[in-house]
Structure formats: structure tokens, C-alpha cells
Design an enzyme around this catalytic site. Structure first.
Site, PDB file in Angstrom:
ATOM      1  N   LYS A   1       0.819  -1.318  -0.049  1.00  0.00           N
ATOM      2  CA  LYS A   1       0.061   0.034   0.030  1.00  0.00           C
ATOM      3  C   LYS A   1       0.910   1.567  -0.003  1.00  0.00           C
ATOM      4  CE  LYS A   1      -3.814  -2.482   2.124  1.00  0.00           C
ATOM      5  NZ  LYS A   1      -4.418  -2.850   3.752  1.00  0.00           N
TER       6      LYS A   1
ATOM      7  N   GLN B   1      -5.164  -1.748   9.603  1.00  0.00           N
ATOM      8  CA  GLN B   1      -4.711  -3.067   9.037  1.00  0.00           C
ATOM      9  C   GLN B   1      -5.294  -4.328   9.969  1.00  0.00           C
ATOM     10  OE1 GLN B   1      -3.393  -3.398   6.080  1.00  0.00           O
ATOM     11  NE2 GLN B   1      -3.785  -5.453   6.220  1.00  0.00           N
TER      12      GLN B   1
ATOM     13  N   ASP C   1     -11.073   2.507   4.270  1.00  0.00           N
ATOM     14  CA  ASP C   1     -11.600   1.214   4.037  1.00  0.00           C
ATOM     15  C   ASP C   1     -13.001   0.851   3.761  1.00  0.00           C
ATOM     16  OD1 ASP C   1     -10.151  -1.178   3.365  1.00  0.00           O
ATOM     17  OD2 ASP C   1      -9.846  -1.865   5.685  1.00  0.00           O
TER      18      ASP C   1
END
Length: 294
Positions: free
Chosen positions: A53, A97, A120
Site C-alpha cells: 500500500k 490493518q 476502507d
């Protein structure tokens, strides 16, 4: 053989488009978009995802504000960090994460992220926008799948879609997006009876279970579209490891119309949508959503 739905190539195109937008907007706004990825502990798979990422951010011009936090961090301490990032005007997207260590409540932490910085797309507010078909940040993996279907002109409207998996990360938002696209949607999971009869009826089958080779040739409908979200690392008899999906790719591919490879299918699209969400939030914060859509 099936048409291979190349997520890697499409993700590169999306990243190139985002890079152009950022190069145009940054001089006007005085800063690039900012993304903060919070990683807790030393999970090797998570570390690899985070590096991927961060590299993608570098490619498109997004500033990274990632933090690698110790496994021992408390719920309160991590919540405070999220609140600091919520207030930081340099940051447009925040991502925690997953998975987190067992002592941390991931659901509670995700709700602490400001909805407009929820890169997200997992905050209850953004999931609510999805349910109501309203504009908002979308869960990255399902959004990437929908973009992939669109790119290859696979229209879910009127199709029988089956989603294997009911997680908040993939399964549930995936089903909602397919429903929004006028598919008839079935969600199957670990307690579903006669799984093969469900998958055999699917015009579009999305598999997000995390079990290598779960879907065998006798479980798919000839001519269907197979979306394999699974990413599983297995080791062969010679000690060599490789990434495989939840679908027996070599056996299933000759039977179907289209299929995503693993790796190179859904994974790159997830990262591309994370970057897109961050840039969308950046534009929204500056009342420039028209520029994002241009």
C-alpha cells in the site's frame, strides 16, 4: 479457456488516472492527499500488505503517514492515535490493518475513525450509505470487484449472484453492491446446506472464504463468472510456497466464461480502491468532487 479478469492491469490504469488528478490538484491545494495506515504487531502477511500500500501511495503521489505499533498497545492508546489522525488536516484517509491482536476490539476501533476519513469504507455510517444507495466511501475489495466487472462489461443486472462469505470486510458489502447493480443475490457461509447446489446456480460466483481449492469444477455453472477473493499461501512437497485462491483455478477456468487469477486479480484492485477512496476524500474535503469525477 475463460477470459482472465486482469486486476493488475486495470489497477495500474486507475493509479495512473489518480496520479494525473493529484498532479493537477496539489499545486492548487498546497498539499498532496494523505493516507495513514496503522499496523499493530508483526504479522508477516500484514507487513507485506502495508508495504504494498505504501509503494502504491508513492506511485500516485499520496503522502503516507503510516505507523507500525507494538503488539502490546492498548485499546485506549490506539483509540487516541486514531483521534489524533482524525484531527490532522494533512490526512484524508485512515486505515487500521486487519487482523489485530486478540486483545484489541477491531469493530470498536473502526467506529472511532471519522467517517469522511474511512479509507476502507467499513465505518457504520459508510455502510449505511451503501445500504441506502447514497454517495459515500465504499469497502475496497467489493468496490474493486464491481469496477473489474464494469471494465470487462460483465453486467450483474438480472444475473444470479452467489457470494460465499459473510464478513463485514467482503461478503456483506459485496452482496449489497451486487444487489444495487440489480443482481439476484444469495449469501452462503459455513452453515449453508448443500453448498454445491447454490454455487452451481450462480451466474456470478464471488468466493471469499480463505480455504485453498474450496471450489471444484463440479461446483460451478458452465459459462459463469468466477471472482476469487481468497489469498492463501501453501507449501508443496518440495517446500516451495505459492499463493493460491479459494478456487481450483486450472480445473475451473476451462469451464467458465471469466475468472480472476490469484495473484493478480482482486488483490491489486483492493489497493487501487483504497487509493481512490483517499483521493475522493481529499477532493471532498476541498469541495472538489467535480474534479474527482472529471
Amino acid at each position: 479457456m475463460a477470459q482472465i479478469l486482469d486486476g493488475k492491469s486495470l489497477a495500474q490504469q486507475i493509479q495512473a488516472q489518480l496520479r494525473e488528478k493529484i498532479q493537477t490538484l496539489e499545486p492548487q491545494l498546497g498539499r498532496p492527499p494523505g493516507l495513514a495506515v496503522l499496523m499493530v504487531g508483526d504479522n508477516p502477511a500484514s507487513a507485506a500488505y502495508v508495504r504494498n500500500k505504501e509503494r502504491a501511495c508513492d506511485r500516485v503521489g499520496i503522502a503516507s503517514f503510516g505507523q507500525h505499533l507494538p503488539t502490546s498497545i492498548s485499546q485506549t492508546e490506539l483509540t487516541q492515535i486514531i483521534h489524533q489522525l482524525n484531527r490532522d488536516e494533512r490526512i484524508d484517509g485512515i486505515l487500521v490493518q486487519l487482523p489485530l491482536p486478540d486483545h484489541l476490539d477491531d469493530v470498536a476501533l473502526l467506529t472511532e475513525i471519522a467517517p469522511h476519513k474511512d479509507a476502507d469504507g467499513l465505518h457504520p455510517t459508510n455502510l449505511g450509505h451503501l445500504v441506502r444507495k447514497e454517495v459515500g466511501l465504499r469497502s475496497c475489495t467489493p468496490a474493486g470487484i464491481m469496477r473489474l466487472l464494469q471494465a470487462y462489461e460483465i453486467d450483474p443486472a438480472g444475473q444470479q449472484a452467489v457470494v460465499l462469505g459473510r464478513s463485514i470486510l467482503v461478503g456483506k458489502p459485496m452482496a449489497l453492491m451486487l444487489l444495487e447493480a440489480d443482481a439476484t443475490v444469495t449469501i452462503a457461509h459455513s452453515r449453508s446446506q448443500d453448498l454445491a447446489s447454490l454455487t452451481q446456480a450462480a451466474d456470478i460466483l464471488v468466493v471469499a472464504i480463505g480455504r485453498p481449492g474450496l471450489i471444484t469444477p463440479d461446483m460451478v455453472k458452465p459459462g459463469s463468472t468466477i471472482i476469487d477473493v481468497g489469498i492463501n499461501r501453501i507449501t508443496d512437497d518440495h517446500g516451495q510456497s505459492q499463493l493460491v485462491g479459494d478456487v481450483q483455478y486450472d480445473q475451473v477456468a476451462p469451464l467458465v466464461e471469466a475468472i480472476t487469477p490469484v495473484p493478480g486479480g482482486v488483490g491489486p484492485m483492493t489497493v487501487a480502491m483504497l487509493l481512490q477512496n483517499t483521493v475522493w476524500s481529499y477532493c471532498r474535503q476541498h469541495n472538489l468532487l467535480e474534479a474527482f469525477s472529471a
